[in-house]
Motif scaffolding. Sequence first.
Motif, short mmCIF file in Angstrom:
data_model
loop_
_atom_site.label_atom_id
_atom_site.label_comp_id
_atom_site.label_asym_id
_atom_site.label_seq_id
_atom_site.Cartn_x
_atom_site.Cartn_y
_atom_site.Cartn_z
N ARG A 1 0.99 -1.27 0.01
CA ARG A 1 -0.05 0.09 0.14
C ARG A 1 0.85 1.20 0.09
N SER A 2 0.46 2.18 -0.42
CA SER A 2 0.94 3.54 -0.49
C SER A 2 -0.32 4.36 0.03
N ASP A 3 0.00 5.33 1.21
CA ASP A 3 -1.07 6.07 1.76
C ASP A 3 -0.75 7.64 1.38
N PRO A 4 -1.73 7.99 0.51
CA PRO A 4 -1.45 9.55 -0.06
C PRO A 4 -1.73 10.52 0.83
N VAL A 5 -0.91 11.38 1.16
CA VAL A 5 -0.92 12.55 2.24
C VAL A 5 -0.81 13.80 1.43
N VAL A 6 -1.49 14.69 1.48
CA VAL A 6 -1.60 15.99 0.81
C VAL A 6 -0.69 16.79 1.89
N ILE A 7 0.15 17.69 1.34
CA ILE A 7 0.92 18.66 2.03
C ILE A 7 1.05 20.09 1.42
N MET A 8 0.83 21.11 2.15
CA MET A 8 0.40 22.36 1.50
C MET A 8 0.89 23.46 2.12
N ALA A 9 1.47 24.45 1.40
CA ALA A 9 2.01 25.80 1.89
C ALA A 9 0.89 26.88 1.34
N VAL A 10 0.25 27.24 2.50
CA VAL A 10 -0.73 28.60 2.14
C VAL A 10 -0.20 29.73 2.24
N LEU A 11 -0.39 30.52 1.31
CA LEU A 11 0.14 31.87 0.96
C LEU A 11 -1.07 32.84 0.99
N PHE B 1 -7.38 14.78 -4.28
CA PHE B 1 -6.14 15.41 -3.68
C PHE B 1 -6.76 16.89 -3.31
N GLU B 2 -7.13 17.70 -4.38
CA GLU B 2 -7.62 19.15 -4.10
C GLU B 2 -8.63 19.05 -2.95
N ASP B 3 -9.81 18.03 -2.96
CA ASP B 3 -10.67 18.12 -1.77
C ASP B 3 -9.84 17.87 -0.55
N ALA B 4 -8.82 17.03 -0.45
CA ALA B 4 -8.41 16.79 0.79
C ALA B 4 -7.52 18.27 1.28
N VAL B 5 -6.91 18.90 0.38
CA VAL B 5 -6.33 20.20 0.85
C VAL B 5 -7.14 21.07 1.46
N ARG B 6 -8.49 21.16 0.80
CA ARG B 6 -9.12 22.15 1.54
C ARG B 6 -9.83 21.51 2.78
N ARG B 7 -10.15 20.47 2.94
CA ARG B 7 -10.57 19.80 4.05
C ARG B 7 -9.59 19.95 5.05
N GLU B 8 -8.56 19.40 4.86
CA GLU B 8 -7.40 19.42 6.01
C GLU B 8 -6.98 20.74 6.47
N LEU B 9 -7.06 21.78 5.74
CA LEU B 9 -6.63 23.15 6.07
C LEU B 9 -7.95 23.65 7.03
N TRP B 10 -8.91 23.33 6.63
CA TRP B 10 -10.00 23.75 7.31
C TRP B 10 -10.16 23.11 8.76
N GLU B 11 -9.83 21.71 8.94
CA GLU B 11 -9.96 20.92 10.10
C GLU B 11 -8.77 21.38 11.08
N GLU B 12 -7.60 21.65 10.36
CA GLU B 12 -6.46 21.71 11.46
C GLU B 12 -6.31 23.20 11.59
N ALA B 13 -6.60 24.08 10.79
CA ALA B 13 -6.38 25.50 11.09
C ALA B 13 -7.54 26.43 11.06
N GLY B 14 -8.69 25.91 10.56
CA GLY B 14 -9.71 26.66 10.55
C GLY B 14 -9.81 27.82 9.25
N ALA C 1 -2.86 20.75 14.00
CA ALA C 1 -3.75 21.08 14.81
C ALA C 1 -3.64 22.12 15.69
N ILE C 2 -4.23 23.12 16.12
CA ILE C 2 -3.68 24.32 16.73
C ILE C 2 -4.38 24.45 18.32
N ARG C 3 -3.81 25.50 19.11
CA ARG C 3 -4.03 25.54 20.35
C ARG C 3 -5.05 26.49 20.81
N ASP C 4 -5.08 27.81 20.19
CA ASP C 4 -6.08 28.58 20.66
C ASP C 4 -6.53 29.25 19.35
#
Length: 440
Positions: A244-254, A287-300, A386-389
């Motif tokens: 198996r290969s588990d895909p992970v999106v990793i993104m720099a937000v500008l 992949f693009e769906d995952a980018v949008r979802r992860e950034l919302w879930e982890e950093a709002g 994921a973030i603290r405040d």
Amino acid sequence: MSETHVNFMGGSPLNRLSWLRTSHAFLNALVDTPSTRWVAFQDGKPLVSSLAKNNRLALLTTADVEPLLGSKPYFGQGEKEDESAVGGLPILEAARFRGAPVVFLGLNETQVNDFSPALPHEQLAKTLSGTSYFSIDVTNASQTEIDRLLHVSSPAANGPVVSFSEPRGATSGMDQFDAAVFAVARSLVDWNFRNKFCASCGSPVHSLWGGWKLSCTSLLPWTDNTGRKPCPTEKGLHNIAHPRSDPVVIMAVLNEAQDKILLGRNKKFPGKFYSALAGFVEPGESFEDAVRRELWEEAGVHVWDVKYHSGQPWPYPANLMVGYYATGDPSKLVRTDLDNELEDARWFTREEVRAVLEHKEGTNFTKNDYPDAKTPEGNPLAGDAAIRDSQIREAPASVTAGAAGGGGPPFRVPPRTAIAGVLISDWAYEKAHVLLKGRM
């Protein structure tokens, strides 16, 4: 740029010869070829030879590993010791039941080979130009055998220190070729190590196809299945049988002006370490769906203009990092109360990031940053977030006060051996301009 950039551990230099993995005649002949080399692992740690700051895979000969391979045939083994498998049965294609776990990695060709279908596979193996590579997992080998590899094997006899080394620290000193071979070897070694039983019926599994397939032992012609229901894997194709290969999106937000970048700090990261945010791709999303979802879930953070950069195999244990740039709004709240994976997240300016990149310790990581050597995959996501405040976070003076001068950098970022480091530094030095210029 996205078509040409090759990340560290990428570039796969080996011809994997996947159509020949089923041929035990071919694989057995390769093992006996004098040029064949072996990459050894113990508990996921590669055997490396170290000289100064340079690390190389300690390439073993077949003579070095022969005591660990078990009796011949090495591939196409039958029910009993020294017995060959019956021909014509898919369940026994290059089967291996005894000896240390082995994987055929591929061939490093020194010239283009003619893979003539007219040649018998055993003869074909002997005519190939190049070096064949196998991996071997010696995790369960005796200490006597381990000591022999460390002190008496051919790499040890050549002078450099030979040791099983924490993989992230070891690869930091490797060249592109060794790192790419390491990536496929470690992922396959780990997959074979973790999967001992059939996911459908619970029976033990055995190795096929030179270590690239696992099959249920209940399907073997000599297995007594009296009183048992047939295993569901008896028919059809099953993804549990293949690596198996588990895909992970990793993104720099500008930001829109592209002069600020959002970086996060996972709770498990080494001290003062910030990186691009990342997360696993879930079923039913692109992949693009995952980018949008992860950034919302982890950093709002809501993002747009999602642009692909490049990919990187990340064998901790079997991730495929898929790199993106995206645009976000620094004036909006950075949420920290959703999935709670991040300790911190904040926007940094280009000048702040450059100061860290140009500090001698700004991207410097050693094995001491990964203290749990037995589970180096403990946090495979270089930037999982994921973030603290819940507040807007600009980097405060305590974090961003000049990296130049005495002392360490105010924070650290990944080196370019990780795709997160490539995304960050390409933005910082405006190398991503061709990719990003159409977004304004």
